[in-house]
Write an enzyme that holds these catalytic residues in place. Structure first.
Site, PDB file in Angstrom:
ATOM      1  N   ASP A  43      44.726  50.527  53.284  1.00 18.62           N
ATOM      2  CA  ASP A  43      45.644  50.840  54.387  1.00 18.62           C
ATOM      3  C   ASP A  43      46.103  49.543  55.062  1.00 18.62           C
ATOM      4  OD1 ASP A  43      43.261  50.283  55.646  1.00 18.62           O
ATOM      5  OD2 ASP A  43      43.213  52.096  56.878  1.00 18.62           O
ATOM      6  N   SER A  44      45.626  48.402  54.541  1.00 16.44           N
ATOM      7  CA  SER A  44      46.181  47.102  54.930  1.00 16.44           C
ATOM      8  C   SER A  44      47.670  47.065  54.605  1.00 16.44           C
ATOM      9  CB  SER A  44      45.460  45.964  54.201  1.00 16.44           C
ATOM     10  OG  SER A  44      45.411  46.207  52.809  1.00 16.44           O
ATOM     11  N   ASP A  82      42.755  54.201  50.110  1.00 11.31           N
ATOM     12  CA  ASP A  82      42.210  54.312  51.473  1.00 11.31           C
ATOM     13  C   ASP A  82      42.625  55.608  52.132  1.00 11.31           C
ATOM     14  OD1 ASP A  82      40.496  52.323  52.228  1.00 11.31           O
ATOM     15  OD2 ASP A  82      42.067  50.951  52.908  1.00 11.31           O
ATOM     16  N   LYS A 112      38.543  55.811  49.732  1.00  6.28           N
ATOM     17  CA  LYS A 112      37.665  54.983  50.569  1.00  6.28           C
ATOM     18  C   LYS A 112      37.857  55.389  52.019  1.00  6.28           C
ATOM     19  CE  LYS A 112      38.498  50.392  51.385  1.00  6.28           C
ATOM     20  NZ  LYS A 112      38.671  50.372  52.852  1.00  6.28           N
ATOM     21  N   GLU A 114      36.138  54.640  56.196  1.00  9.88           N
ATOM     22  CA  GLU A 114      35.356  53.710  57.015  1.00  9.88           C
ATOM     23  C   GLU A 114      34.307  54.450  57.832  1.00  9.88           C
ATOM     24  OE1 GLU A 114      38.054  51.350  59.371  1.00  9.88           O
ATOM     25  OE2 GLU A 114      39.234  50.747  57.630  1.00  9.88           O
ATOM     26  N   GLU A 181      32.589  44.483  54.906  1.00  9.83           N
ATOM     27  CA  GLU A 181      33.621  43.564  55.416  1.00  9.83           C
ATOM     28  C   GLU A 181      33.144  42.839  56.665  1.00  9.83           C
ATOM     29  OE1 GLU A 181      37.540  45.229  55.894  1.00  9.83           O
ATOM     30  OE2 GLU A 181      38.298  43.421  56.874  1.00  9.83           O
TER      31      GLU A 181
END
Ligand code: KIV
Length: 280
Positions: A43-44, A82, A112, A114, A181
């Site tokens: 999602d960057s 993401d 993925k 978080e 990270e």
């Protein structure tokens, strides 16, 4: 073809996992041809493709659009997509439905998300729906407001203990790998040794089972501040600027297009055409 079994085997044999972000077909194809193990549609993309300040505005539709393009370009790489902010935080049901969309409509091999203990119910529900889940711990960008900025995590004893505990919990919940990270290298090493699933580090040192970088950072396409953990493996930005400037200059001067880039026509045809035009 890289799968969750391949990645697990790589951990067991000490063959380091390579993962790079990609957001489009052409870039994914190049990375795949180079033999990268896994491509992350991060999602960057909110920052590097869409120009947002952080990842928070990214939508499911953005993720599906870019994941589908990457999946079409990746023949062998394991494609991880993401789950964007608020696509899994609200409810377990939302989490499963949105993870399913990334697989069904985006063609991803895994999703993925978080978080640690707080998202374990989401992880196990998604895994139950036969969708592999990669977890993400440490400096998780979707929590930027809660952290008060992009700050290295796990430096205090309590925080480090919590990260170890989260890592064990997400593994128990069924995660197939975890991205670590922005945490100290020695802590990442401890987590990597404790887990049976692979750890993939970004700003987490060399003791992880693999590494991931945002491709614009590693290829010199981003400008401004780059974090300490980024290594610039090529200066593609300079090459692009040079190529674009040359194109502008040659187009303005008429040097482009030259004969070599131009289609021809039989002289007889053109002579006849000119005659016809003159008679009009
Ligand atoms: O969104 C992303 O690109 C990521 C990586 C930084 C791991 O989550």
């Amino acid at each position: 073809m890289n799968t969750i079994s391949t990645l697990l085997k790589q951990k067991q044999t000490g063959d380091r996992i390579t993962m790079i972000t990609a957001y489009d077909y052409t870039t994914a194809k190049i990375m795949d041809q180079c033999g990268v193990n896994s491509i992350l549609v991060g999602d960057s993309l909110g920052m590097v493709m869409l120009g947002y300040e952080n990842t928070l505005p990214v939508t499911m539709d953005d993720m599906i659009h870019h994941t589908a393009a990457v999946s079409r370009g990746a023949e062998n790489a394991f494609v991880v997509a993401d789950m964007p902010f608020l696509s899994y935080q609200v409810s377990v049901q939302d989490a499963v439905a949105n993870a399913g969309r990334l697989i069904k409509e985006g063609g991803a091999n895994a999703v993925k998300l978080e978080g640690g203990a707080d998202v374990c119910d989401r992880i196990s529900a998604i895994v139950k729906a036969s969708v592999p889940v990669v977890a993400h711990l440490g400096l998780t960008p979707q929590s930027v407001n809660a952290f008060g900025g992009f700050k290295v995590q796990g430096k205090s004893l309590d925080n480090a203990r919590k990260l170890i505990d989260d890592a064990m919990k997400i593994q128990d919940a069924g995660a197939c790998a975890v991205v670590l990270e922005g945490i100290p290298a020695k802590l990442a090493e401890i987590i990597t040794k404790k887990l049976t699933i692979p750890t993939i580090g970004i700003g987490a040192g060399s003791g992880c089972d693999g590494q991931v970088l945002v491709y614009q950072d590693m290829l010199g396409l981003t400008t401004g501040h780059t974090p300490k953990f980024v290594k610039r493996f090529a200066d593609v930005g300079t090459l692009m600027r040079q190529g674009i400037t040359d194109y502008i200059n040659e187009t303005k001067s008429g040097a482009f297009p030259s004969e070599e880039h131009t289609y021809s026509i039989d002289e007889d045809v053109i002579a006849e055409l000119i005659k016809e035009e003159d008679q009009k």
